[in-house]
Design a protein around this motif. Structure first.
Motif, PDB file in Angstrom:
ATOM      1  N   PRO A 189       0.812  -1.227   0.000  1.00 40.54           N
ATOM      2  CA  PRO A 189       0.000   0.000   0.000  1.00 40.54           C
ATOM      3  C   PRO A 189       0.845   1.275   0.000  1.00 40.54           C
ATOM      4  O   PRO A 189       0.524   2.242  -0.692  1.00 40.54           O
ATOM      5  N   GLU A 190       1.933   1.285   0.789  1.00 41.94           N
ATOM      6  CA  GLU A 190       2.808   2.450   0.813  1.00 41.94           C
ATOM      7  C   GLU A 190       3.512   2.623  -0.526  1.00 41.94           C
ATOM      8  O   GLU A 190       3.665   3.751  -1.026  1.00 41.94           O
ATOM      9  N   ALA A 191       3.942   1.528  -1.141  1.00 44.31           N
ATOM     10  CA  ALA A 191       4.573   1.609  -2.463  1.00 44.31           C
ATOM     11  C   ALA A 191       3.601   2.188  -3.488  1.00 44.31           C
ATOM     12  O   ALA A 191       3.964   3.074  -4.272  1.00 44.31           O
ATOM     13  N   ALA A 192       2.365   1.696  -3.478  1.00 36.01           N
ATOM     14  CA  ALA A 192       1.370   2.183  -4.436  1.00 36.01           C
ATOM     15  C   ALA A 192       1.088   3.666  -4.221  1.00 36.01           C
ATOM     16  O   ALA A 192       0.867   4.419  -5.183  1.00 36.01           O
ATOM     17  N   ARG A 193       1.099   4.098  -2.955  1.00 36.96           N
ATOM     18  CA  ARG A 193       0.858   5.512  -2.669  1.00 36.96           C
ATOM     19  C   ARG A 193       1.953   6.391  -3.279  1.00 36.96           C
ATOM     20  O   ARG A 193       1.668   7.440  -3.867  1.00 36.96           O
ATOM     21  N   TRP A 194       3.203   5.945  -3.187  1.00 39.01           N
ATOM     22  CA  TRP A 194       4.293   6.728  -3.769  1.00 39.01           C
ATOM     23  C   TRP A 194       4.293   6.628  -5.286  1.00 39.01           C
ATOM     24  O   TRP A 194       4.630   7.592  -5.973  1.00 39.01           O
ATOM     25  N   ARG A 252      -8.799  -2.285  -6.646  1.00 35.55           N
ATOM     26  CA  ARG A 252      -8.822  -2.656  -8.063  1.00 35.55           C
ATOM     27  C   ARG A 252      -9.836  -1.796  -8.823  1.00 35.55           C
ATOM     28  O   ARG A 252     -10.975  -1.624  -8.402  1.00 35.55           O
ATOM     29  N   SER A 253      -9.387  -1.237  -9.947  1.00 36.55           N
ATOM     30  CA  SER A 253     -10.239  -0.368 -10.753  1.00 36.55           C
ATOM     31  C   SER A 253      -9.769  -0.428 -12.197  1.00 36.55           C
ATOM     32  O   SER A 253      -8.686   0.087 -12.525  1.00 36.55           O
ATOM     33  N   HIS A 254     -10.567  -1.040 -13.073  1.00 36.95           N
ATOM     34  CA  HIS A 254     -10.190  -1.117 -14.484  1.00 36.95           C
ATOM     35  C   HIS A 254     -10.195   0.269 -15.122  1.00 36.95           C
ATOM     36  O   HIS A 254      -9.371   0.558 -15.998  1.00 36.95           O
ATOM     37  N   MET A 261       3.481   6.224 -13.797  1.00 38.58           N
ATOM     38  CA  MET A 261       2.147   6.085 -14.391  1.00 38.58           C
ATOM     39  C   MET A 261       1.893   4.632 -14.782  1.00 38.58           C
ATOM     40  O   MET A 261       0.813   4.084 -14.539  1.00 38.58           O
ATOM     41  N   TYR A 262       2.896   4.031 -15.408  1.00 43.65           N
ATOM     42  CA  TYR A 262       2.755   2.630 -15.832  1.00 43.65           C
ATOM     43  C   TYR A 262       2.559   1.711 -14.619  1.00 43.65           C
ATOM     44  O   TYR A 262       1.660   0.860 -14.599  1.00 43.65           O
ATOM     45  N   ASN A 263       3.381   1.891 -13.586  1.00 46.60           N
ATOM     46  CA  ASN A 263       3.264   1.028 -12.404  1.00 46.60           C
ATOM     47  C   ASN A 263       1.965   1.282 -11.648  1.00 46.60           C
ATOM     48  O   ASN A 263       1.381   0.357 -11.070  1.00 46.60           O
ATOM     49  N   THR A 264       1.515   2.540 -11.641  1.00 44.62           N
ATOM     50  CA  THR A 264       0.222   2.841 -11.017  1.00 44.62           C
ATOM     51  C   THR A 264      -0.901   2.105 -11.736  1.00 44.62           C
ATOM     52  O   THR A 264      -1.816   1.562 -11.106  1.00 44.62           O
ATOM     53  N   SER A 265      -0.837   2.066 -13.059  1.00 44.96           N
ATOM     54  CA  SER A 265      -1.833   1.337 -13.832  1.00 44.96           C
ATOM     55  C   SER A 265      -1.837  -0.144 -13.455  1.00 44.96           C
ATOM     56  O   SER A 265      -2.907  -0.745 -13.276  1.00 44.96           O
ATOM     57  N   LEU A 266      -0.656  -0.727 -13.313  1.00 41.24           N
ATOM     58  CA  LEU A 266      -0.580  -2.142 -12.944  1.00 41.24           C
ATOM     59  C   LEU A 266      -1.157  -2.375 -11.547  1.00 41.24           C
ATOM     60  O   LEU A 266      -1.840  -3.383 -11.312  1.00 41.24           O
ATOM     61  N   TYR A 313      -3.522  -0.669 -10.046  1.00 47.88           N
ATOM     62  CA  TYR A 313      -4.980  -0.609 -10.151  1.00 47.88           C
ATOM     63  C   TYR A 313      -5.520  -1.846 -10.872  1.00 47.88           C
ATOM     64  O   TYR A 313      -6.599  -2.349 -10.549  1.00 47.88           O
ATOM     65  N   SER A 314      -4.777  -2.337 -11.852  1.00 46.96           N
ATOM     66  CA  SER A 314      -5.262  -3.457 -12.658  1.00 46.96           C
ATOM     67  C   SER A 314      -5.408  -4.732 -11.838  1.00 46.96           C
ATOM     68  O   SER A 314      -6.383  -5.483 -11.998  1.00 46.96           O
ATOM     69  N   VAL A 315      -4.449  -4.994 -10.959  1.00 42.52           N
ATOM     70  CA  VAL A 315      -4.467  -6.244 -10.192  1.00 42.52           C
ATOM     71  C   VAL A 315      -4.878  -6.040  -8.743  1.00 42.52           C
ATOM     72  O   VAL A 315      -4.953  -6.992  -7.979  1.00 42.52           O
ATOM     73  N   GLY A 316      -5.125  -4.762  -8.353  1.00 43.92           N
ATOM     74  CA  GLY A 316      -5.505  -4.494  -6.976  1.00 43.92           C
ATOM     75  C   GLY A 316      -4.385  -4.686  -5.999  1.00 43.92           C
ATOM     76  O   GLY A 316      -4.591  -5.117  -4.866  1.00 43.92           O
ATOM     77  N   GLU A 317      -3.167  -4.310  -6.392  1.00 44.18           N
ATOM     78  CA  GLU A 317      -1.986  -4.474  -5.534  1.00 44.18           C
ATOM     79  C   GLU A 317      -1.639  -3.140  -4.892  1.00 44.18           C
ATOM     80  O   GLU A 317      -1.063  -2.262  -5.532  1.00 44.18           O
TER      81      GLU A 317
END
Length: 346
Positions: free
Chosen positions: A228-233, A261-263, A246-251, A253-257
């Motif tokens: 969760p902290e990684a995704a926040r950064w 999760r939000s398509h 941007m790319y990693n943020t998309s991933l 959201y895609s897998v809910g990591e």
């Protein structure tokens, strides 16, 4: 070539952020003839802050023009030119104290010209380094970071790290980020120090550091793994324009990591990364468009990914091209030829 180190002459205060106080009475001194701008006291302001007869707060008796030169130079060491010029206009004492930093800005400018071959000069890395070092000697952290980069490119990593450290200790976010990355890449890596400096740069809003810190948190390098902290950064760096984030943020959201999760959010950030030239994002966004039947747009993104070296994109693109008319194929290739990436922080 004449270069001015000071925008205009000043014999006194250009403006006051706080009323300057006399030493004997503690009351605000009357406006002097040297003030370019002065304001009458605001009675509403003073009534709101002080009870009748109460002395002014200690913080209001400080004369900021009396800051020691070395303290002021450290405060302004990481200032860009506009902020440095504005600070130099406050009063004569600040103008004089910041003169070395203004000179450092000139050396920084010439260093960039020599490094990149701009302003009518030929690229010369040695002259660039010399100019950057002269700027660094005058206290500019911006020049320290650029000199460190040149040393790094020359393979003199110890000299580069020493300059990064000087800039980092003076509070420069770029220096803190580069120092953190240097510790990550060292043999052996110093992960604890790396994360410490990346956190400082990230808190200051430096998007490259935010992305690198997110990677450390994601992989558990130098810090406990925390998705969760990684995704926040990642998200903060993405919102700041860093295309890899941007790319990693998309991933995420895609897998809910680390994120819910939000398509829709996944598609949004994937497209943003693709529009800024991220080749993997172009490939994956092209696949997404193909899956919903938007053939023309899919071909364009897959063609861009192919040109950027994503070989797997070529096969999907050729399959789609067989389903398009000749005019549609030509139109898609023309759009790909004229495509330009949106600006971003790499």
């Amino acid at each position: 070539m004449t270069q001015r180190t000071w925008p205009c002459r000043s014999d006194g205060l250009r403006y006051t952020a706080l009323p300057f106080l006399t030493k004997d009475t503690g009351r605000a001194a009357p406006p002097s003839e040297n003030h370019a701008l002065s304001r009458p006291p605001n009675p509403r302001f003073h009534r709101a802050r002080f009870a009748p007869g109460s002395p002014p707060l200690a913080s209001d008796r400080r004369d900021f023009s009396n800051l020691p030169n070395d303290v002021l130079a450290k405060i302004a060491a990481s200032f860009a030119l506009p902020n440095l010029q504005a600070a130099s206009l406050v009063c004569r004492a600040w103008r004089d104290a910041l003169r070395p930093l203004r000179e450092g800005m000139l050396f920084l400018r010439w260093g960039k010209r020599f490094k990149h071959g701009r302003g009518g000069v030929r690229p010369n890395l040695n002259k660039a380094l010399d100019s950057f070092l002269k700027g660094a000697a005058r206290g500019s952290t911006l020049a320290m970071v650029d000199a460190g980069l040149v040393y790094w490119e020359m393979g003199k990593k110890e000299e580069g790290v020493a300059l990064y450290r000087r800039a980092a200790e003076l509070g420069d976010p770029a220096g803190q980020c580069n120092l953190g990355i240097s510790y990550l890449q060292a043999e052996p890596p110093n992960l604890k120090e790396a994360v410490k400096w990346l956190y400082q740069a990230s808190d200051a809003g430096y998007v490259r550091a935010q992305y690198q810190l997110a990677l450390c948190l994601h992989q558990g390098r130098g810090v406990d793994r925390n998705l969760p902290e990684a995704a926040r950064w990642y998200l903060r760096a993405a919102e700041g324009g860093y295309v890899r984030a941007m790319y990693n943020t998309s991933l995420c959201y895609s897998v809910g990591e680390g994120l819910i999760r939000s398509h829709r959010q996944a598609r949004k950030w994937m497209k943003r990364a693709a529009d800024r030239g991220h080749s993997k994002a172009q490939f994956e966004h092209g696949l997404g468009l193909f899956s919903v039947g938007e053939m023309m747009k899919a071909v364009i993104y897959l063609e861009l990914a192919t040109r950027a070296g994503e070989s797997a994109a070529a096969h999907v693109k050729n399959v789609i091209l067989q389903q398009l008319s000749a005019s549609s194929r030509d139109r898609a290739m023309l759009l790909a030829d004229n495509w330009r990436a949106l600006p971003s922080s790499r």
